[in-house]
Write a protein that holds these residues in place. Structure first.
Motif, mmCIF file in Angstrom:
data_model
loop_
_atom_site.group_PDB
_atom_site.id
_atom_site.type_symbol
_atom_site.label_atom_id
_atom_site.label_comp_id
_atom_site.label_asym_id
_atom_site.label_seq_id
_atom_site.Cartn_x
_atom_site.Cartn_y
_atom_site.Cartn_z
ATOM 1 N N GLU A 24 68.511 31.378 40.849
ATOM 2 C CA GLU A 24 69.371 32.117 41.764
ATOM 3 C C GLU A 24 68.627 33.297 42.394
ATOM 4 O O GLU A 24 67.564 33.697 41.925
ATOM 5 N N ALA A 106 74.921 28.848 43.875
ATOM 6 C CA ALA A 106 74.748 29.640 42.650
ATOM 7 C C ALA A 106 75.799 29.237 41.617
ATOM 8 O O ALA A 106 76.941 28.906 41.963
ATOM 9 N N ALA A 134 72.083 30.294 45.397
ATOM 10 C CA ALA A 134 70.994 29.514 44.812
ATOM 11 C C ALA A 134 69.726 29.803 45.603
ATOM 12 O O ALA A 134 69.765 29.934 46.829
#
Length: 354
Positions: A24, A106, A134
């Motif tokens: 992330e 994410a 992400a």
């Protein structure tokens, strides 16, 4: 900027952004466009997972990254995308990652200060000073570009350019018709021009939009409120129809126009987003007899790591005027008013600058 409930006014709230976990990144947002998709979220047209953290057409600076992140680093200037490819699904393994069937966002959730979990629009949520995504949603590009311009590639402009170049395979000397001249349709016009199309016909019911379409690259315009667009497109193409017709509205009526406005063995590209209840009624013999291809373009069939840097470079070289899509820059607390202007067709793109 959150949408607290269906059709409720958006409002500015304090958002808690967790430290990035494995894979992330936290990005400091510099600019984010106001897109129709955000309005659809606000209206409950996507799903009812309120409250939403709106905004997804964004660019900014990577602030921190989690374990295992190697493609971007703190300090990188990035455009955010809503389709981080997995690299492992059957599309990716066949060398077609733009069709990735397992895109991701994410894993952690951002929250309000009371712990209420937020649903980030398209897995981004960029109407905020910072957002968690992400790392694969971050595409590094040349930092010389203005963030207000760069962010537009994150959604609408990429969808339109990609519909022409990637999906429609528009080539040198082709004739192209674009039905619907909002942000996506105008981007399809810009993409067709970039690809070398000889004739680009813009179709809309609003003369203001047709004027803008000409400025962006249309060679001819048709007001379909006053003229049958199928007849007009055929007349402008020697009676044959266009090689590629891009439908950027997402309605059965305009799709049918696109279908009959293309040449034999021509291509129709649907990039406008229909609603789930819409149905299409076409004689199957016409689908068979006219040949060619009927395609849908999802995010312009783009591969962000390939397409974003290329288009930014073309912009910086003066070969693609992305700045033409920015109608105004606004503050975060002006998003509600920007939705109204967008709904009435008064702007091509409002961009929040943070």
């Amino acid at each position: 900027m959150i949408a607290p409930g269906k059709n409720e006014p958006v409002r500015v709230e304090t958002v808690v952004v967790p430290d990035p976990g494995p894979g992330e990144a936290v990005v400091k947002i510099q600019a984010c466009g106001v897109c129709h998709t955000d309005l659809h979220y606000k209206q409950g047209g996507i799903n009812d997972d309120f409250p939403f953290l709106l905004g997804h057409e964004a660019a900014g600076i990577v602030e921190t990254v989690g374990d295992g992140v190697t493609d971007v680093a703190p300090g990188d200037f990035v455009i955010l995308n809503w389709r981080a490819v997995c690299g492992q699904c059957r599309a990716c393994l066949r060398g077609r990652p733009w069709y990735c069937f397992n895109t991701h966002n994410a894993k952690q959730r951002m929250t309000l200060t009371d712990g209420t979990e937020l649903s980030p629009a398209l897995g981004i949520g960029a109407f905020a000073e910072k957002t968690l995504v992400a790392a694969g949603q971050c595409t590094k590009v040349d930092p010389a570009v203005s963030p207000a311009v760069a962010g537009l590639l994150g959604c609408g402009v990429m969808a339109g350019i990609g519909a022409a170049i990637n999906t429609g395979n528009v080539g040198r000397g082709d004739s192209v018709a674009v039905i619907g001249c909002g942000g996506v349709g105008d981007a399809a016009i810009a993409g067709s021009r970039l690809a070398g199309a000889a004739k680009i016909i813009a179709v809309d019911i609003d003369d203001r939009k047709l004027t803008t379409a000409r400025e962006i690259g249309a060679t001819h315009t048709v007001n379909s409120r006053e003229t049958d667009p199928v007849e007009a497109i055929r007349e402008l193409t020697g009676g044959f129809g266009a090689d590629v017709v891009i439908e950027a509205v997402g309605r059965p009526e305009t799709y049918q126009q696109a279908f009959y406005a293309r040449d034999l063995a021509g291509t129709v590209v649907l990039v406008g987003v229909p609603t789930p209840d819409m149905k299409l009624d076409l004689p199957l013999i016409d689908v068979f007899g006219r040949g060619g291809a009927l395609k849908s373009s999802w995010y312009g069939d783009c591969l962000p790591s390939r397409d974003f840097p290329m288009l930014i470079d073309l912009h910086l070289q003066g070969r693609l005027d992305l700045g033409a899509f920015v109608s105004e820059t606004i503050a975060l607390d002006e998003v509600e008013a920007a939705f109204e202007r967008m709904h009435h067709g008064d702007v091509l793109r409002s961009v929040v600058v943070l």
